[in-house]
Every structure is written in C-alpha cells, then in structure tokens.
Design an enzyme around this catalytic site. Structure first.
Site, PDB file in Angstrom:
ATOM      1  N   TYR A 175       0.833  -1.204   0.000  1.00 41.69           N
ATOM      2  CA  TYR A 175       0.000   0.000   0.000  1.00 41.69           C
ATOM      3  C   TYR A 175       0.869   1.255   0.000  1.00 41.69           C
ATOM      4  O   TYR A 175       0.534   2.256  -0.653  1.00 41.69           O
ATOM      5  CB  TYR A 175      -0.941   0.023   1.197  1.00 41.69           C
ATOM      6  CG  TYR A 175      -1.962  -1.083   1.218  1.00 41.69           C
ATOM      7  CD1 TYR A 175      -2.520  -1.578   0.047  1.00 41.69           C
ATOM      8  CD2 TYR A 175      -2.371  -1.644   2.419  1.00 41.69           C
ATOM      9  CE1 TYR A 175      -3.452  -2.599   0.061  1.00 41.69           C
ATOM     10  CE2 TYR A 175      -3.316  -2.663   2.449  1.00 41.69           C
ATOM     11  CZ  TYR A 175      -3.849  -3.129   1.263  1.00 41.69           C
ATOM     12  OH  TYR A 175      -4.773  -4.134   1.293  1.00 41.69           O
ATOM     13  N   ARG A 228       6.551  15.382  -6.979  1.00 37.40           N
ATOM     14  CA  ARG A 228       7.646  15.032  -7.899  1.00 37.40           C
ATOM     15  C   ARG A 228       8.833  15.968  -7.690  1.00 37.40           C
ATOM     16  O   ARG A 228       9.987  15.532  -7.666  1.00 37.40           O
ATOM     17  CB  ARG A 228       7.175  15.099  -9.355  1.00 37.40           C
ATOM     18  CG  ARG A 228       6.379  13.914  -9.787  1.00 37.40           C
ATOM     19  CD  ARG A 228       6.232  13.839 -11.298  1.00 37.40           C
ATOM     20  NE  ARG A 228       5.590  14.987 -11.902  1.00 37.40           N
ATOM     21  CZ  ARG A 228       4.273  15.116 -12.060  1.00 37.40           C
ATOM     22  NH1 ARG A 228       3.453  14.167 -11.654  1.00 37.40           N
ATOM     23  NH2 ARG A 228       3.784  16.188 -12.628  1.00 37.40           N
ATOM     24  N   GLN A 229       8.563  17.259  -7.536  1.00 40.44           N
ATOM     25  CA  GLN A 229       9.648  18.221  -7.325  1.00 40.44           C
ATOM     26  C   GLN A 229      10.391  17.932  -6.020  1.00 40.44           C
ATOM     27  O   GLN A 229      11.616  18.012  -5.974  1.00 40.44           O
ATOM     28  CB  GLN A 229       9.083  19.644  -7.308  1.00 40.44           C
ATOM     29  CG  GLN A 229       8.574  20.095  -8.650  1.00 40.44           C
ATOM     30  CD  GLN A 229       7.787  21.393  -8.578  1.00 40.44           C
ATOM     31  OE1 GLN A 229       7.288  21.786  -7.521  1.00 40.44           O
ATOM     32  NE2 GLN A 229       7.657  22.061  -9.713  1.00 40.44           N
ATOM     33  N   GLU A 249       3.584  16.433   2.243  1.00 41.93           N
ATOM     34  CA  GLU A 249       3.026  16.568   0.891  1.00 41.93           C
ATOM     35  C   GLU A 249       2.108  15.390   0.575  1.00 41.93           C
ATOM     36  O   GLU A 249       1.065  15.564  -0.058  1.00 41.93           O
ATOM     37  CB  GLU A 249       4.150  16.654  -0.143  1.00 41.93           C
ATOM     38  CG  GLU A 249       3.654  16.997  -1.528  1.00 41.93           C
ATOM     39  CD  GLU A 249       3.037  18.380  -1.617  1.00 41.93           C
ATOM     40  OE1 GLU A 249       1.872  18.471  -2.065  1.00 41.93           O
ATOM     41  OE2 GLU A 249       3.707  19.362  -1.245  1.00 41.93           O
ATOM     42  N   ASP A 255      -6.268  24.402   2.243  1.00 43.14           N
ATOM     43  CA  ASP A 255      -5.293  25.422   2.615  1.00 43.14           C
ATOM     44  C   ASP A 255      -4.486  24.995   3.845  1.00 43.14           C
ATOM     45  O   ASP A 255      -3.280  25.266   3.930  1.00 43.14           O
ATOM     46  CB  ASP A 255      -5.981  26.763   2.883  1.00 43.14           C
ATOM     47  CG  ASP A 255      -6.515  27.417   1.618  1.00 43.14           C
ATOM     48  OD1 ASP A 255      -6.164  26.946   0.501  1.00 43.14           O
ATOM     49  OD2 ASP A 255      -7.293  28.385   1.733  1.00 43.14           O
TER      50      ASP A 255
END
EC number: 2.7.1.107
Length: 121
Positions: free
Chosen positions: A20, A36-37, A72, A98
């Site tokens: 998972y 990704r960054q 993230e 936000d």
C-alpha cells in the site's frame, strides 16, 4: 504467540502494508507535481548534506526533507478526499486544502531553519 500465527498475520500484514505504501508513493508521484519536485530534490539534498556536513547533521537534514515529503503526501490525500466529497467550491473544503498546504509550507520553513543552523553553527 506461536510462530506460525505470527508469520500468517504480522508478517503478512507488514508486506501488505508495504505494498500500500508503494502504491501511494507511485500514485502521488504520478499525479502531483509538487511531490515530484520534492522527490527530485532528495538526491541533491543528500549530496549537499553528506558532502558539507558530518554524519549526524546530514542525517538530520535528510530526515527533515523526508518530513516535507510526508506532509506533501498527507496534503495530497486531503485534496483527493476533499475533491471526491465536494467537487464544487466550498469554504470548508478550501480551508481543509489550505491547511494541508500550510502544513507543507511550515515543514519547508523548518527545513530552511535547520539548514541555516547547520551552515552557521
């Protein structure tokens, strides 16, 4: 706990959970440019941290960046669930999104502070 039951339950659960985890990492990497960054920066951070700082400091700086990546991932989860629950604009959904973004921002600020501390100690 008998060894057979341990293997059947705990070890199996570990491998299932690991699957998972990989699925979540891959899906987020494919769908979120910010993630990704952040992932692309990991080798840069590793090289710079390990080249310029000693082992404990480099370990701390690397771990700090992994925390940004973890936030993230949580932010992406919040956004995906929010979009599923209510695709149209809504003040509550906006605040949730936000707040997730702010968590990532705070983690990045903590990273900047950690790097500044390591450079000027």
């Amino acid at each position: 706990m008998p060894i057979k039951k341990f293997i059947e339950t705990d070890v199996a659960h570990f491998f299932q959970a690991s699957g998972y985890t990989m699925q979540g990492l891959i899906a987020t990497y494919r769908s979120e440019i910010a993630f990704r960054q952040e992932v692309v920066l990991i080798p840069v951070i590793l090289l710079v941290a390990w080249f310029f700082f000693g082992f404990p400091s480099a370990l701390l700086l690397t771990g700090m960046w992994l925390i940004v990546c973890a936030f993230e991932l949580c932010n992406s989860a919040i956004e995906n669930i929010a979009d599923l629950v209510m695709p149209e604009n809504n003040d509550f959904i906006k605040r949730a999104k936000d707040a997730g973004s702010a968590a990532v921002g705070v983690a990045i600020v903590a990273n900047v502070l950690a790097w500044l501390y390591m450079m000027y100690q």
